[in-house]
Design a protein around this motif. Sequence first.
Motif, PDB file in Angstrom:
ATOM      1  N   TYR A   1      -3.683  -2.397  -5.016  1.00 13.50           N
ATOM      2  CA  TYR A   1      -3.047  -1.425  -5.198  1.00 13.50           C
ATOM      3  C   TYR A   1      -2.073  -1.556  -6.301  1.00 13.50           C
ATOM      4  O   TYR A   1      -0.682  -1.769  -6.238  1.00 13.50           O
ATOM      5  CB  TYR A   1      -2.295  -1.319  -4.033  1.00 13.50           C
ATOM      6  CG  TYR A   1      -3.028  -0.814  -2.453  1.00 13.50           C
ATOM      7  CD1 TYR A   1      -3.372   0.563  -2.343  1.00 13.50           C
ATOM      8  CD2 TYR A   1      -3.208  -2.041  -1.737  1.00 13.50           C
ATOM      9  CE1 TYR A   1      -4.131   0.755  -1.127  1.00 13.50           C
ATOM     10  CE2 TYR A   1      -3.930  -1.582  -0.423  1.00 13.50           C
ATOM     11  CZ  TYR A   1      -4.456  -0.288  -0.308  1.00 13.50           C
ATOM     12  OH  TYR A   1      -5.152  -0.106   0.673  1.00 13.50           O
ATOM     13  N   PRO A   2      -2.744  -1.542  -7.755  1.00 17.32           N
ATOM     14  CA  PRO A   2      -1.730  -1.872  -8.804  1.00 17.32           C
ATOM     15  C   PRO A   2      -0.685  -0.801  -9.005  1.00 17.32           C
ATOM     16  O   PRO A   2       0.271  -1.318  -9.969  1.00 17.32           O
ATOM     17  CB  PRO A   2      -2.950  -1.649 -10.077  1.00 17.32           C
ATOM     18  CG  PRO A   2      -3.957  -1.011  -9.459  1.00 17.32           C
ATOM     19  CD  PRO A   2      -3.892  -1.144  -7.783  1.00 17.32           C
ATOM     20  N   ILE A   3      -0.728   0.243  -8.245  1.00 16.58           N
ATOM     21  CA  ILE A   3       0.423   1.287  -8.498  1.00 16.58           C
ATOM     22  C   ILE A   3       1.839   0.552  -8.205  1.00 16.58           C
ATOM     23  O   ILE A   3       2.964   0.958  -8.581  1.00 16.58           O
ATOM     24  CB  ILE A   3       0.066   2.645  -7.753  1.00 16.58           C
ATOM     25  CG1 ILE A   3       1.147   3.652  -8.391  1.00 16.58           C
ATOM     26  CG2 ILE A   3       0.157   2.385  -6.308  1.00 16.58           C
ATOM     27  CD1 ILE A   3       0.957   4.831  -7.896  1.00 16.58           C
TER      28      ILE A   3
ATOM     29  N   ALA B   1       0.745  -1.302   0.053  1.00 16.35           N
ATOM     30  CA  ALA B   1      -0.247  -0.036  -0.074  1.00 16.35           C
ATOM     31  C   ALA B   1       0.795   1.253  -0.044  1.00 16.35           C
ATOM     32  O   ALA B   1       0.520   2.333  -0.627  1.00 16.35           O
ATOM     33  CB  ALA B   1      -0.911  -0.248   1.207  1.00 16.35           C
ATOM     34  N   THR B   2       2.141   0.994   0.498  1.00 15.03           N
ATOM     35  CA  THR B   2       2.902   2.297   0.649  1.00 15.03           C
ATOM     36  C   THR B   2       4.345   1.905   0.045  1.00 15.03           C
ATOM     37  O   THR B   2       5.229   1.835   0.959  1.00 15.03           O
ATOM     38  CB  THR B   2       2.950   2.827   2.028  1.00 15.03           C
ATOM     39  OG1 THR B   2       3.517   1.773   2.923  1.00 15.03           O
ATOM     40  CG2 THR B   2       1.814   3.419   2.786  1.00 15.03           C
ATOM     41  N   PRO B   3       4.242   1.894  -1.097  1.00 15.90           N
ATOM     42  CA  PRO B   3       5.589   1.372  -1.703  1.00 15.90           C
ATOM     43  C   PRO B   3       6.833   2.454  -1.766  1.00 15.90           C
ATOM     44  O   PRO B   3       7.371   2.733  -2.923  1.00 15.90           O
ATOM     45  CB  PRO B   3       5.396   0.967  -3.140  1.00 15.90           C
ATOM     46  CG  PRO B   3       4.298   1.960  -3.490  1.00 15.90           C
ATOM     47  CD  PRO B   3       3.432   2.188  -1.997  1.00 15.90           C
ATOM     48  N   ASP B   4       7.184   2.755  -0.572  1.00 19.27           N
ATOM     49  CA  ASP B   4       8.502   3.533  -0.652  1.00 19.27           C
ATOM     50  C   ASP B   4       9.741   2.985  -0.730  1.00 19.27           C
ATOM     51  O   ASP B   4       9.554   1.521  -1.016  1.00 19.27           O
ATOM     52  CB  ASP B   4       8.953   4.172   0.733  1.00 19.27           C
ATOM     53  CG  ASP B   4       8.530   3.342   2.060  1.00 19.27           C
ATOM     54  OD1 ASP B   4       8.932   2.479   1.962  1.00 19.27           O
ATOM     55  OD2 ASP B   4       8.315   4.169   2.931  1.00 19.27           O
ATOM     56  N   ASN B   5      10.894   3.176  -0.853  1.00 13.05           N
ATOM     57  CA  ASN B   5      12.104   2.695  -1.257  1.00 13.05           C
ATOM     58  C   ASN B   5      12.261   1.467  -0.013  1.00 13.05           C
ATOM     59  O   ASN B   5      12.602   0.362  -0.582  1.00 13.05           O
ATOM     60  CB  ASN B   5      13.377   3.655  -1.172  1.00 13.05           C
ATOM     61  CG  ASN B   5      13.167   4.489  -2.078  1.00 13.05           C
ATOM     62  OD1 ASN B   5      12.542   4.558  -3.363  1.00 13.05           O
ATOM     63  ND2 ASN B   5      13.980   5.723  -2.124  1.00 13.05           N
TER      64      ASN B   5
ATOM     65  N   SER C   1      -2.600 -13.599   0.318  1.00 12.55           N
ATOM     66  CA  SER C   1      -2.953 -12.272   0.557  1.00 12.55           C
ATOM     67  C   SER C   1      -2.114 -11.117  -0.030  1.00 12.55           C
ATOM     68  O   SER C   1      -2.596 -10.115  -0.255  1.00 12.55           O
ATOM     69  CB  SER C   1      -2.637 -12.194   2.179  1.00 12.55           C
ATOM     70  OG  SER C   1      -1.150 -12.272   2.635  1.00 12.55           O
ATOM     71  N   ILE C   2      -0.751 -11.602  -0.784  1.00  8.83           N
ATOM     72  CA  ILE C   2       0.045 -10.662  -1.144  1.00  8.83           C
ATOM     73  C   ILE C   2      -0.494 -10.365  -2.735  1.00  8.83           C
ATOM     74  O   ILE C   2      -0.825  -9.455  -3.032  1.00  8.83           O
ATOM     75  CB  ILE C   2       1.224 -11.122  -1.399  1.00  8.83           C
ATOM     76  CG1 ILE C   2       2.165 -11.381  -0.072  1.00  8.83           C
ATOM     77  CG2 ILE C   2       2.177 -10.320  -2.268  1.00  8.83           C
ATOM     78  CD1 ILE C   2       3.472 -11.916  -0.217  1.00  8.83           C
ATOM     79  N   PHE C   3      -1.089 -11.371  -3.479  1.00 10.74           N
ATOM     80  CA  PHE C   3      -1.784 -11.404  -4.930  1.00 10.74           C
ATOM     81  C   PHE C   3      -3.120 -10.505  -4.590  1.00 10.74           C
ATOM     82  O   PHE C   3      -3.163  -9.737  -5.304  1.00 10.74           O
ATOM     83  CB  PHE C   3      -2.611 -12.798  -4.931  1.00 10.74           C
ATOM     84  CG  PHE C   3      -1.318 -13.701  -5.470  1.00 10.74           C
ATOM     85  CD1 PHE C   3      -0.098 -13.060  -5.919  1.00 10.74           C
ATOM     86  CD2 PHE C   3      -1.408 -15.088  -5.504  1.00 10.74           C
ATOM     87  CE1 PHE C   3       0.909 -14.102  -6.312  1.00 10.74           C
ATOM     88  CE2 PHE C   3      -0.302 -15.858  -5.774  1.00 10.74           C
ATOM     89  CZ  PHE C   3       0.773 -15.471  -6.057  1.00 10.74           C
TER      90      PHE C   3
ATOM     91  N   ALA D   1       6.197 -13.098 -11.775  1.00  8.10           N
ATOM     92  CA  ALA D   1       5.761 -14.181 -11.011  1.00  8.10           C
ATOM     93  C   ALA D   1       4.595 -13.720 -10.246  1.00  8.10           C
ATOM     94  O   ALA D   1       3.564 -14.425 -10.329  1.00  8.10           O
ATOM     95  CB  ALA D   1       6.829 -14.631 -10.111  1.00  8.10           C
ATOM     96  N   TYR D   2       4.557 -12.594  -9.699  1.00  7.74           N
ATOM     97  CA  TYR D   2       3.237 -12.077  -8.959  1.00  7.74           C
ATOM     98  C   TYR D   2       2.289 -11.274  -9.865  1.00  7.74           C
ATOM     99  O   TYR D   2       1.108 -11.526  -9.462  1.00  7.74           O
ATOM    100  CB  TYR D   2       3.861 -11.047  -7.870  1.00  7.74           C
ATOM    101  CG  TYR D   2       4.364 -11.747  -6.585  1.00  7.74           C
ATOM    102  CD1 TYR D   2       3.581 -11.958  -5.475  1.00  7.74           C
ATOM    103  CD2 TYR D   2       5.715 -12.091  -6.399  1.00  7.74           C
ATOM    104  CE1 TYR D   2       4.042 -12.527  -4.419  1.00  7.74           C
ATOM    105  CE2 TYR D   2       6.291 -12.853  -5.196  1.00  7.74           C
ATOM    106  CZ  TYR D   2       5.203 -12.994  -4.335  1.00  7.74           C
ATOM    107  OH  TYR D   2       5.719 -13.750  -3.162  1.00  7.74           O
ATOM    108  N   LYS D   3       2.967 -10.914 -10.975  1.00  6.07           N
ATOM    109  CA  LYS D   3       1.729 -10.694 -11.812  1.00  6.07           C
ATOM    110  C   LYS D   3       0.751 -11.835 -12.434  1.00  6.07           C
ATOM    111  O   LYS D   3      -0.261 -11.473 -12.446  1.00  6.07           O
ATOM    112  CB  LYS D   3       2.240  -9.760 -13.240  1.00  6.07           C
ATOM    113  CG  LYS D   3       1.446  -9.587 -14.228  1.00  6.07           C
ATOM    114  CD  LYS D   3       2.220  -8.816 -15.275  1.00  6.07           C
ATOM    115  CE  LYS D   3       1.203  -8.947 -16.664  1.00  6.07           C
ATOM    116  NZ  LYS D   3       0.077  -8.351 -16.305  1.00  6.07           N
TER     117      LYS D   3
END
Length: 661
Positions: A509-511, A464-468, A501-503, A563-565
Amino acid sequence: MSLDHILADTLDFLAQYPPFDNLSASELSLLGKSAKLAYYEKNEEVVRQGDAPAPHFFVVKKGKVDVLQTDEGRTVLVDVCGKGDMFGLRAILAQNPYIATCKAAEDSLVYWISKSAFEQVVNQNPKVALFLAAGFASGVVIFKPEEALSSTLEVQKNQATKSIIQAQFTNSDFLEVFTERKLIRCAPTCTIQEVAQMMTQHNIGSMLITDTEGLPLGIVTDSDLRKKVVAQTERIKQNPISSIMSAPVKTIAPKKTVSEMMLLMTKFKITHLCITQDGSTQSAAIGIVSQRDLLLAQGNQPAILVKEMSRAQSVAQLKSLRLRTQNLVQAYLNQQVGIGFIADIITEINDLLTQKAIDFAIEALQQAGKPLPACQFTWLALGSQGRKEQLLPTDQDNALIFHDPQNSLDIETLKGYFLELAQLVNDTLAEVGFEKCPADMMASNPKWCLSLEEWQTTFAHWVATPDNQAILHSNIFFDFRPLGGYQNPANPELSETLRQSIFTQIERYPIFKGFWAKSALQNPPPLSFFKGFMVEKTGDQKDQFDIKARAMMPLTDAARLLAYKYKLSETYSTAERFRAVGQIAEEKEPHLANICKAAAMAYEILMQQRAHEGIRHQTAGRFINPQGLNKLERQTLRNIFKTIEKLQEVFEVRYQLNYFK
């Protein structure tokens, strides 16, 4: 110059360069007789982009040839072929138009070599097929009769490629027994005493007796000296060794397997075999194999190692077995066994070693009055072990997940127990040779020893919060693979629940995939055609090339995202992921499918290169000296970097990464 002199000159030239340097005299002669020498003036075209392929490919004898590609009216210089370089091969073998224009950069001499002659050589020479496999890493199909380099079972039809993918069709019995390079032998006129002294001096249990030409005449063993030489001092000093030797000697050809040699020893009731150049007594001796050698070789077979490891009762035993595992890796690499097979074998052994470390830890806690709680738990392998790619001992990356489905136990009490257990496991793994992670990415860290619910919350936050920092952690932890619990196979439910749950979170949150793709592009292809490798500038690895960071990580990062896509649940290794995605994309996205197939091959070549480097220098194999690479190895890496570039171009477009800059 006579025709014979011209042919000799051609053969001498070709024999200097790969793959021709791996050819037998007859194979080289076949190509040489098909070769023609052509002269090109400066700026004269050899081939033109888009034209149908000629019935031959080209090798530069003298001068330089520019490789130019034209796209949308813009012509770009993409390569320069110098002395010994080949071009035009992919086009004729795939029967596709030339993908570039090749023009003489200066007055040049270029060999034309027949396609039909070259294909005859490929069909009988695995090393030439390996050269083609390296070319495969460029993403262009270069050899397709009977799908010769396919990863399917069809590959068995083509003997030339068998050694490349032998991984899928072999077992430990194919291991050869390697004897000492220097054969200790003596003449039949040596006295018994002299031979006994030589055997003591060289610490050997047998002596081969040969004539002046090296042909085997007989053999004497420790047993012969004990049984045939009774306390007769004068006889020992005066009698020749031929008076007590066993003759004739049983001989074999080089490169026989353990089973073949065991069968011969059993059949003839002997304990030693003599290796000769052609397997007969009429050729020179080159080595001796004893029954003890075979027992040692069998001891390093995977089945034996696994059996002994499952019975190990101490950390010292585990360490000894782990060292023997490295001998197994080296033996397989020396015999060109497929890297996929090696990785599968070593993964099974390392997984069992980890499970034994867990068992030892649980037993130690029980003896200290701390019984195992009645709840589910699973040890998670991360990093290269999680991807089934840990051929050499590297630092540890692991985590632990536990779950009390009845909510009957206090979570803090559970966490305290599993942290203590994890500390014991990490200590054991460090003692047997897997160093602790410098960044503390281990299950003994309270941040990475969590309940199922805590892991789900942590992963959801990263997505949800993809920071570095979140992306960095995702690159490490999303490669998790369940290893084991208490004397049982890993509990798949916990890890699979976590992965699902990750999928779900990534769909929400596709971003996140955009940020992940941007991260995968942080390491661009590290080599231009006119500059050297990007090497380390400072530190202990100054002037070394980091094959992990600059070649392997761009591929592992890309494979993980794909793989996750495509929601691949139980596909862990980088090569497996690329192949799986390639199959999925075959119909709707053929361009991506072709790149993925090339990337899978490229990654396995990199794994092999790193393993060779690690064994050669007794390191993790991460850093290599570019100056030590031969022409074929440099070309192979160059082709791999092309594949990385193509893959990153796909990500740039697919995830519109211009918006993330």
